[in-house]
Scaffold this motif. Structure first.
Motif, PDB file in Angstrom:
ATOM      1  N   TYR A   1      34.305 -13.060  -6.543  1.00 34.51           N
ATOM      2  CA  TYR A   1      33.846 -12.419  -5.521  1.00 34.51           C
ATOM      3  C   TYR A   1      34.458 -10.829  -5.253  1.00 34.51           C
ATOM      4  O   TYR A   1      33.834  -9.634  -5.057  1.00 34.51           O
ATOM      5  N   ASP A   2      35.894 -10.710  -5.681  1.00 31.91           N
ATOM      6  CA  ASP A   2      36.624  -9.442  -5.667  1.00 31.91           C
ATOM      7  C   ASP A   2      35.863  -8.582  -6.696  1.00 31.91           C
ATOM      8  O   ASP A   2      35.713  -7.286  -6.473  1.00 31.91           O
TER       9      ASP A   2
ATOM     10  N   ASP B   1      37.280  -2.528  -1.101  1.00 27.64           N
ATOM     11  CA  ASP B   1      37.071  -2.845   0.263  1.00 27.64           C
ATOM     12  C   ASP B   1      36.056  -2.385   1.013  1.00 27.64           C
ATOM     13  O   ASP B   1      35.510  -3.005   2.017  1.00 27.64           O
TER      14      ASP B   1
ATOM     15  N   GLU C   1      32.580  -3.988   0.108  1.00 29.79           N
ATOM     16  CA  GLU C   1      32.543  -5.068   0.992  1.00 29.79           C
ATOM     17  C   GLU C   1      31.930  -4.959   2.045  1.00 29.79           C
ATOM     18  O   GLU C   1      31.041  -5.838   2.960  1.00 29.79           O
TER      19      GLU C   1
ATOM     20  N   PRO D   1      33.032 -13.888   4.962  1.00 30.46           N
ATOM     21  CA  PRO D   1      33.567 -14.910   4.335  1.00 30.46           C
ATOM     22  C   PRO D   1      35.209 -15.003   4.455  1.00 30.46           C
ATOM     23  O   PRO D   1      35.594 -15.991   4.285  1.00 30.46           O
ATOM     24  N   PHE D   2      35.621 -13.818   4.410  1.00 31.86           N
ATOM     25  CA  PHE D   2      37.122 -13.773   4.323  1.00 31.86           C
ATOM     26  C   PHE D   2      37.481 -12.546   5.261  1.00 31.86           C
ATOM     27  O   PHE D   2      36.872 -11.621   5.368  1.00 31.86           O
TER      28      PHE D   2
ATOM     29  N   ASP E   1      47.579  -7.323   5.590  1.00 29.96           N
ATOM     30  CA  ASP E   1      47.307  -7.190   3.956  1.00 29.96           C
ATOM     31  C   ASP E   1      46.737  -5.853   3.501  1.00 29.96           C
ATOM     32  O   ASP E   1      47.241  -5.308   2.541  1.00 29.96           O
TER      33      ASP E   1
END
Length: 267
Positions: A42-43, A56, A59, A230-231, A237
């Motif tokens: 995914y990343d 980031d 996404e 989803p995250f 972070d």
């Protein structure tokens, strides 16, 4: 002498331990490669193994674009194609305003998005209550038969509210949401044509004030949901990644300086 021997011995041991600590690398050279290898599919799909910051933002852009496509699809479907889509359009709670409020609220982290959502809902609520009270005292609004006094009240009311919000030291999102909600309701008051505003201190689920407030709530709630699915993107972070990036750059700077000072590398 014999009395100074233990002191000298302990100082030699301390110096040896300090030299041993300085010879140990604080950051292994392969740490960055190990972190990149630990990233999942995914990343890696968003190229975070190449550039974490770019990944980031990519996404978040994909999340926002996907959601806007989903909520914009009903408005490009012709009426009569689907009864469900027609019911959504006729409800008055799902309008293009949802996309506008979503874009204003959506932010990089969940905390920023939630903070913006609270400010946005508060701004819409203030504007809705303001106009609800005005329609309570002047139920008809401006009509072809209204006196000049009603027109002056409407103009003065809108001018005061807009200037009041512009000069007040409030959150920008609260100001934006309040003005976006207020201008539409204000035009309903000033328009001589019939409007859908609940009059005389009454409320209706299909009335303009309730529907407008629900549109704002749906928009900001969608922004919070997209920022967590989803995250979630947590600010902690983000801060941790920034600290690691600074530490890595400091290590590289010290390595370059040591190489220059020892004449092993020309800078």
């Amino acid at each position: 002498d014999l009395h100074s021997f233990p002191t000298r011995r302990s100082s030699d041991l301390n110096k040896a331990s300090e030299l041993a600590d300085e010879s140990t690398a604080l950051l292994e050279k392969g740490a960055g490669e190990g972190q990149a290898a630990a990233l999942g599919f995914y990343d890696r799909f968003f190229y975070k193994h190449i550039n974490r910051g770019f990944g980031d933002h990519l996404e978040l852009a994909v999340r926002a674009a996907t959601f806007l496509f989903l909520i914009g699809s009903p408005f490009i479907v012709e009426r009569g194609t689907s009864s469900v889509v027609d019911a959504i359009k006729d409800s008055g709670w799902f309008t293009p305003g949802v996309a506008i409020f979503f874009i204003f609220t959506f932010n990089f982290t969940c905390g920023q998005t939630i903070c913006g959502a609270v400010s946005g809902i508060l701004g819409s609520f203030i504007a809705t209550m303001w106009m609800w009270i005005l329609f309570g005292f002047v139920p008809t609004g401006v009509t072809p038969d209204s006196s000049s006094m009603v027109v002056c009240i409407g103009i003065a009311n809108g001018t005061f509210f807009v200037l009041f919000l512009l000069f007040m030291n409030v959150d920008p999102l609260l100001r934006i949401f309040a003005l976006c909600t207020f201008l539409g309701l204000w035009m309903m008051f000033m328009d001589p044509a019939d409007d859908a505003f609940a009059k005389g201190f009454t409320l209706s689920a299909r009335g303009a004030p309730v529907a407008g407030l629900i549109v704002a709530i749906v928009g900001v709630t969608s922004a919070v949901m997209v920022s967590m699915v989803p995250f979630p993107f947590w600010a902690m972070d983000k801060a941790s990644a920034s600290c690691k990036g600074v530490a890595r750059e400091m290590c590289e700077a010290w390595t370059a300086e040591i190489g220059r000072a020892s004449c092993r590398e020309r800078v």
